[in-house]
Design a protein around this motif. Structure first.
Motif, PDB file in Angstrom:
ATOM      1  N   SER A  72      31.500 -76.147  28.734  1.00  0.00           N
ATOM      2  CA  SER A  72      31.980 -75.113  29.655  1.00  0.00           C
ATOM      3  C   SER A  72      31.877 -73.725  29.031  1.00  0.00           C
ATOM      4  O   SER A  72      31.457 -72.760  29.682  1.00  0.00           O
ATOM      5  N   ILE A  73      32.263 -73.607  27.763  1.00  0.00           N
ATOM      6  CA  ILE A  73      32.189 -72.319  27.075  1.00  0.00           C
ATOM      7  C   ILE A  73      30.742 -71.862  26.961  1.00  0.00           C
ATOM      8  O   ILE A  73      30.422 -70.674  27.111  1.00  0.00           O
ATOM      9  N   TYR A  74      29.853 -72.811  26.716  1.00  0.00           N
ATOM     10  CA  TYR A  74      28.417 -72.538  26.646  1.00  0.00           C
ATOM     11  C   TYR A  74      27.967 -71.853  27.935  1.00  0.00           C
ATOM     12  O   TYR A  74      27.338 -70.781  27.919  1.00  0.00           O
ATOM     13  N   GLY A  75      28.296 -72.475  29.067  1.00  0.00           N
ATOM     14  CA  GLY A  75      27.916 -71.914  30.353  1.00  0.00           C
ATOM     15  C   GLY A  75      28.536 -70.544  30.585  1.00  0.00           C
ATOM     16  O   GLY A  75      27.891 -69.633  31.123  1.00  0.00           O
ATOM     17  N   SER A  76      29.789 -70.374  30.182  1.00  0.00           N
ATOM     18  CA  SER A  76      30.471 -69.089  30.349  1.00  0.00           C
ATOM     19  C   SER A  76      29.770 -67.996  29.552  1.00  0.00           C
ATOM     20  O   SER A  76      29.519 -66.895  30.059  1.00  0.00           O
ATOM     21  N   ASP A 258      39.431 -74.811  19.151  1.00  0.00           N
ATOM     22  CA  ASP A 258      40.453 -74.441  20.132  1.00  0.00           C
ATOM     23  C   ASP A 258      40.651 -72.934  20.213  1.00  0.00           C
ATOM     24  O   ASP A 258      40.769 -72.372  21.314  1.00  0.00           O
ATOM     25  N   SER A 259      40.689 -72.264  19.063  1.00  0.00           N
ATOM     26  CA  SER A 259      40.910 -70.811  19.082  1.00  0.00           C
ATOM     27  C   SER A 259      39.707 -70.082  19.671  1.00  0.00           C
ATOM     28  O   SER A 259      39.862 -69.090  20.403  1.00  0.00           O
ATOM     29  N   PHE A 260      38.503 -70.568  19.382  1.00  0.00           N
ATOM     30  CA  PHE A 260      37.297 -69.945  19.930  1.00  0.00           C
ATOM     31  C   PHE A 260      37.241 -70.128  21.450  1.00  0.00           C
ATOM     32  O   PHE A 260      36.937 -69.187  22.193  1.00  0.00           O
ATOM     33  N   ILE A 261      37.538 -71.348  21.899  1.00  0.00           N
ATOM     34  CA  ILE A 261      37.546 -71.635  23.335  1.00  0.00           C
ATOM     35  C   ILE A 261      38.590 -70.773  24.046  1.00  0.00           C
ATOM     36  O   ILE A 261      38.339 -70.223  25.123  1.00  0.00           O
ATOM     37  N   ALA A 262      39.758 -70.613  23.425  1.00  0.00           N
ATOM     38  CA  ALA A 262      40.809 -69.784  24.015  1.00  0.00           C
ATOM     39  C   ALA A 262      40.378 -68.323  24.089  1.00  0.00           C
ATOM     40  O   ALA A 262      40.622 -67.639  25.101  1.00  0.00           O
ATOM     41  N   GLY A 265      37.937 -67.867  26.841  1.00  0.00           N
ATOM     42  CA  GLY A 265      38.669 -67.976  28.098  1.00  0.00           C
ATOM     43  C   GLY A 265      39.357 -66.671  28.474  1.00  0.00           C
ATOM     44  O   GLY A 265      39.331 -66.252  29.637  1.00  0.00           O
ATOM     45  N   ILE A 266      39.961 -66.025  27.481  1.00  0.00           N
ATOM     46  CA  ILE A 266      40.636 -64.736  27.724  1.00  0.00           C
ATOM     47  C   ILE A 266      39.605 -63.678  28.132  1.00  0.00           C
ATOM     48  O   ILE A 266      39.822 -62.908  29.072  1.00  0.00           O
ATOM     49  N   LEU A 267      38.463 -63.654  27.424  1.00  0.00           N
ATOM     50  CA  LEU A 267      37.405 -62.696  27.764  1.00  0.00           C
ATOM     51  C   LEU A 267      36.877 -62.925  29.175  1.00  0.00           C
ATOM     52  O   LEU A 267      36.563 -61.973  29.895  1.00  0.00           O
ATOM     53  N   GLY A 268      36.788 -64.203  29.568  1.00  0.00           N
ATOM     54  CA  GLY A 268      36.294 -64.533  30.900  1.00  0.00           C
ATOM     55  C   GLY A 268      37.135 -63.929  32.008  1.00  0.00           C
ATOM     56  O   GLY A 268      36.628 -63.650  33.108  1.00  0.00           O
ATOM     57  N   ILE A 269      38.415 -63.708  31.737  1.00  0.00           N
ATOM     58  CA  ILE A 269      39.312 -63.081  32.721  1.00  0.00           C
ATOM     59  C   ILE A 269      39.377 -61.567  32.519  1.00  0.00           C
ATOM     60  O   ILE A 269      39.343 -60.797  33.494  1.00  0.00           O
ATOM     61  N   LEU A 270      39.446 -61.120  31.270  1.00  0.00           N
ATOM     62  CA  LEU A 270      39.626 -59.694  30.993  1.00  0.00           C
ATOM     63  C   LEU A 270      38.417 -58.850  31.379  1.00  0.00           C
ATOM     64  O   LEU A 270      38.566 -57.734  31.901  1.00  0.00           O
ATOM     65  N   GLN A 450      33.870 -71.006  34.263  1.00  0.00           N
ATOM     66  CA  GLN A 450      33.578 -71.955  33.180  1.00  0.00           C
ATOM     67  C   GLN A 450      34.503 -71.736  31.984  1.00  0.00           C
ATOM     68  O   GLN A 450      34.815 -72.687  31.257  1.00  0.00           O
ATOM     69  N   ALA A 451      34.949 -70.500  31.797  1.00  0.00           N
ATOM     70  CA  ALA A 451      35.944 -70.252  30.747  1.00  0.00           C
ATOM     71  C   ALA A 451      37.246 -70.976  31.076  1.00  0.00           C
ATOM     72  O   ALA A 451      37.893 -71.564  30.206  1.00  0.00           O
ATOM     73  N   ILE A 452      37.630 -70.955  32.361  1.00  0.00           N
ATOM     74  CA  ILE A 452      38.822 -71.690  32.804  1.00  0.00           C
ATOM     75  C   ILE A 452      38.602 -73.198  32.668  1.00  0.00           C
ATOM     76  O   ILE A 452      39.500 -73.949  32.248  1.00  0.00           O
ATOM     77  N   ASN A 453      37.393 -73.649  33.016  1.00  0.00           N
ATOM     78  CA  ASN A 453      37.074 -75.078  32.905  1.00  0.00           C
ATOM     79  C   ASN A 453      37.235 -75.603  31.488  1.00  0.00           C
ATOM     80  O   ASN A 453      37.581 -76.768  31.285  1.00  0.00           O
ATOM     81  N   ALA A 454      36.946 -74.745  30.511  1.00  0.00           N
ATOM     82  CA  ALA A 454      37.073 -75.176  29.116  1.00  0.00           C
ATOM     83  C   ALA A 454      38.495 -75.621  28.805  1.00  0.00           C
ATOM     84  O   ALA A 454      38.715 -76.468  27.925  1.00  0.00           O
ATOM     85  N   GLN A 455      39.472 -75.058  29.520  1.00  0.00           N
ATOM     86  CA  GLN A 455      40.861 -75.486  29.369  1.00  0.00           C
ATOM     87  C   GLN A 455      41.182 -76.660  30.301  1.00  0.00           C
ATOM     88  O   GLN A 455      41.877 -77.607  29.922  1.00  0.00           O
ATOM     89  N   LEU A 456      40.644 -76.611  31.534  1.00  0.00           N
ATOM     90  CA  LEU A 456      40.953 -77.658  32.514  1.00  0.00           C
ATOM     91  C   LEU A 456      40.484 -79.041  32.063  1.00  0.00           C
ATOM     92  O   LEU A 456      41.181 -80.043  32.257  1.00  0.00           O
ATOM     93  N   VAL A 457      39.280 -79.105  31.477  1.00  0.00           N
ATOM     94  CA  VAL A 457      38.710 -80.411  31.136  1.00  0.00           C
ATOM     95  C   VAL A 457      39.556 -81.164  30.110  1.00  0.00           C
ATOM     96  O   VAL A 457      39.430 -82.388  29.976  1.00  0.00           O
ATOM     97  N   LYS A 458      40.420 -80.447  29.401  1.00  0.00           N
ATOM     98  CA  LYS A 458      41.293 -81.103  28.425  1.00  0.00           C
ATOM     99  C   LYS A 458      42.291 -82.047  29.101  1.00  0.00           C
ATOM    100  O   LYS A 458      42.826 -82.954  28.461  1.00  0.00           O
ATOM    101  N   PHE A 459      42.532 -81.820  30.393  1.00  0.00           N
ATOM    102  CA  PHE A 459      43.523 -82.627  31.111  1.00  0.00           C
ATOM    103  C   PHE A 459      42.917 -83.868  31.752  1.00  0.00           C
ATOM    104  O   PHE A 459      43.647 -84.683  32.312  1.00  0.00           O
TER     105      PHE A 459
END
Length: 498
Positions: A72-76, A258-262, A265-270, A450-459
Motif C-alpha cells: 500500500s505504501i508503495y502505491g501511495s 511501522d514508523s516509516f508506514i506511519a 500515512g501522515i504525508l498522504g493526508i497532510l 493507499q496511505a490509509i490502506n497501509a494501516q487498514l490492512v493490519k486489521f
C-alpha cells in the motif's frame, strides 16, 4: 526556451496523420505507455507474493501483514512522486526527457528485483520504480495533449485510444509475468517486466524524433539562474537531512517498518490538505473558484474512500486469491496473479458502454456528485459481496473464484462512475492559476487512500474477515448515501459546473 515556440509550432512539428487517423506521435506514446504499464502491473501482480512467500518458495519471507502494508505504501509513494516528476518536467528538462529518464529508472528497478538478493536490494528497487514512475506516468499523458491543437476534434478520441493502451498493458501483464513468476521463478517474472520497459524505451527513442517533433521538448516554465541556484541548495540540504535521518534511524532503531508506514500515512493526508489551503487562500483564486474548491472537497473525500477499496484489489484481495480461493476451476489451475487482469479487462469491455450511456442520457444523466455517490455505492457492494462466502460457508472452506470475479466486476462499475468523471470535474473546478496542481491533487486522492490502506490492512485476518469487509463496505455505502443527499448543495457551490 519556453517563449521560442508557440503551441501552434509544436503541433505543426508533429505529423498529423498516421495512427488510426491521429497524429503519428500517438503511436509512440501509446506503445511507450503500453510497455510501461505492462512492466508495472506485471511486477505488481507478483510483488506481494514475493514479499510474503517463504525463502524456500523463492520469496523474502516477510510477515504477510507487513507485506500488505508495504504494498500500500508503495502505491501511495508512486502517486506522490508524480508531483516531483511534473515539477521537474515543467521547470528543468521537459516532458520528453522526463519520460525517458523515468523509463530508465523503472527498468533498473525491475532489474534489481530480478537479481536474487537481500531485502536491501528490494528497497533499492522500490526507490527506483517510485521515482521512475513519478517521472514517466504524468508526463507521458502531458505529451499526448501537446500533439493535438486545442480545438482538434480528435483530442478526446486520442486520449481514449491512449487509455486503451494503458489497460491493454495492465491486462496482459499479470497473465504473462504472473504465470512465469508464480509457476517458475519470481525473479524470472521480474526480468520479463524489465524487458517490457526496455522495449518501451527503445521504441520511444527510435520513433520520437520522427513522430513527436517538438512535443515534449519545451520547458514551459524554466528556472531562472537565481531559482536554479536556490533549488540546488534546497535539494542538497533535503538530501543531507534525509540521509542523516535514515542513518540515525537505523542506528538507534526508530526507523522501522511501522514508523516509516506511519510517516507516509501522515504525508498522504497532510499534502493534499496543504494543497487545498494554499489554493483557497491564494490571492490568485477568485470567489467563484473558492466556491468550486469547497465543492471539490467532498468529492476528494469520496475519491479517497473509493480508491481505498479499489486498491485493495492488489493487496487484501490478492492475498485472498492466494489463500482463500479454490484455484482449481473448470478443469484448469488458476494462478492467483491472474485476478489482477480482471480490472483492466472489465474497464476495456465496459468503458464504451458507460460513455454511450452518459451521451444517451444527455441532460438527464446524474450530476457529478451523484455519479461519485454511485461509485461509492458500487465500491461498498464489492466488499459486501466478498464477505458472503464466509457467511455461507465459514472461513475454513476454499471459496469459488467466481465470488472474486464478481467483486472485481462490481468495483469496476464504481470506477467507471467515478474515475473519468473525477478527471473531468477536476479540470472544470480547478482555479485557473492552479489547473496543473489541481490535477496533481486529484491523483493524491489515490496516494492518500493507499496511505490509509497501509494501516487498514493490519486489521485483516481470516478470522475477522466478515467484520473487515463489512465495516469498510458499509462505511462506503453510508458515505454514498450522505453524498447523494448532499449532491444538490454541492452542485450549488460548483457555480454552474455540471
Amino acid at each position: 526556451m519556453s517563449d521560442k515556440y508557440s503551441r501552434e509550432d509544436i503541433v505543426n512539428s508533429v505529423p498529423q496523420k498516421g495512427f488510426f487517423g491521429h497524429p503519428k506521435g500517438l503511436f509512440t506514446l501509446f506503445f511507450t505507455e503500453f510497455w510501461e504499464r505492462f512492466s508495472y502491473y506485471g511486477m505488481r501482480a507478483i510483488l506481494v507474493y514475493y514479499m510474503y512467500y517463504e525463502l524456500s518458495q523463492g520469496g523474502l519471507g516477510l510477515d504477510r501483514t507487513v507485506a500488505l502494508s508495504i504494498m500500500s505504501i508503495y502505491g501511495s509513494l508512486v502517486y506522490m512522486s508524480g508531483i516531483i516528476g511534473g515539477w521537474l518536467a515543467d521547470r528543468v528538462f521537459g516532458t520528453s526527457k522526463a519520460v525517458f529518464y523515468g523509463g530508465i529508472l523503472i527498468m533498473l528497478g525491475h532489474i534489481a528485483l530480478a537479481i536474487p538478493g537481500s531485502l536491501s536490494l528490494f528497497f533499492v528497487s522500490m526507490v527506483l520504480i517510485v521515482l521512475g514512475t513519478g517521472l514517466l506516468k504524468p508526463n507521458v499523458s502531458s505529451v499526448v495533449g501537446e500533439i493535438y491543437a486545442e480545438n482538434d476534434d480528435r483530442r478526446d478520441a486520442g486520449f481514449s485510444i491512449f487509455y486503451m493502451g494503458i489497460n491493454l498493458g495492465a491486462f496482459i501483464a499479470p497473465l504473462i509475468v504472473g504465470t512465469v513468476g508464480m509457476d517458475i521463478n519470481f525473479h524470472l517474472g521480474f526480468s520479463i517486466a524489465a524487458v517490457g520497459m526496455f522495449l518501451g524505451l527503445v521504441l520511444f527513442l527510435v520513433t520520437k524524433k520522427k513522430n513527436l517533433g517538438l512535443a515534449g521538448t519545451i520547458v514551459h516554465n524554466p528556472l531562472t539562474p537565481a531559482e536554479k541556484s536556490r533549488t540546488i541548495k534546497i535539494f542538497s540540504v533535503a538530501a543531507v537531512v534525509i540521509a542523516a535521518v535514515v542513518v540515525l534511524g537505523l542506528q538507534y532503531g526508530f526507523l522501522t517498518f511501522d514508523s516509516f508506514i506511519a510517516a507516509v500515512g501522515i504525508l498522504g493526508i497532510l499534502i493534499p490538505t496543504a494543497y487545498f489551503i494554499v489554493m483557497y487562500r491564494s490571492k490568485k483564486t477568485n470567489e467563484v473558484e473558492r466556491s468550486r474548491l469547497v465543492a471539490y472537497i467532498p468529492l476528494f473525500i469520496a475519491a479517497v474512500m473509493f480508491w481505498s477499496i479499489q486498491e485493495q484489489g492488489s493487496t487484501i484481495l490478492a492475498a485472498y486469491a492466494d489463500t482463500r480461493t479454490d484455484l482449481e476451476f473448470a478443469g484448469i489451475t488458476i494462478s492467483p496473479a491472474w485476478f489482477q487482469s480482471l480490472n483492466p479487462l472489465f474497464i476495456i469491455t465496459l468503458a464504451p458502454v458507460f460513455a454511450w450511456l452518459w451521451v444517451k442520457l444527455g441532460t438527464r444523466q446524474p450530476s457529478i456528485p451523484q455519479k461519485f455517490s454511485l461509485g461509492l455505492l458500487f465500491a461498498g457492494l464489492s466488499f459486501l459481496v466478498i464477505l458472503l462466502p464466509a457467511y455461507f460457508g465459514g472461513t475454513d472452506a476454499l471459496v469459488n473464484p467466481l465470488w472474486l470475479v464478481l467483486s472485481y466486476l462490481i468495483v469496476v462499475l464504481g470506477e467507471l462512475c467515478l474515475s473519468p468523471v473525477g478527471l473531468s470535474a477536476t479540470t472544470k473546478l480547478a482555479p485557473s492559476a492552479f489547473s496543473a496542481q489541481t490535477m496533481s491533487l486529484w491523483f493524491l486522492s489515490n496516494a492518500a487512500a493507499q496511505a490509509i490502506n497501509a494501516q487498514l490492512v493490519k486489521f485483516y485476518t481470516v478470522e475477522n474477515e466478515m467484520m473487515y469487509f463489512g465495516i469498510i463496505g458499509g462505511a462506503s455505502i453510508a458515505l454514498s448515501i450522505i453524498l447523494f443527499l448532499a449532491a444538490p448543495a454541492i452542485q450549488r457551490y460548483m457555480k454552474g459546473v455540471r
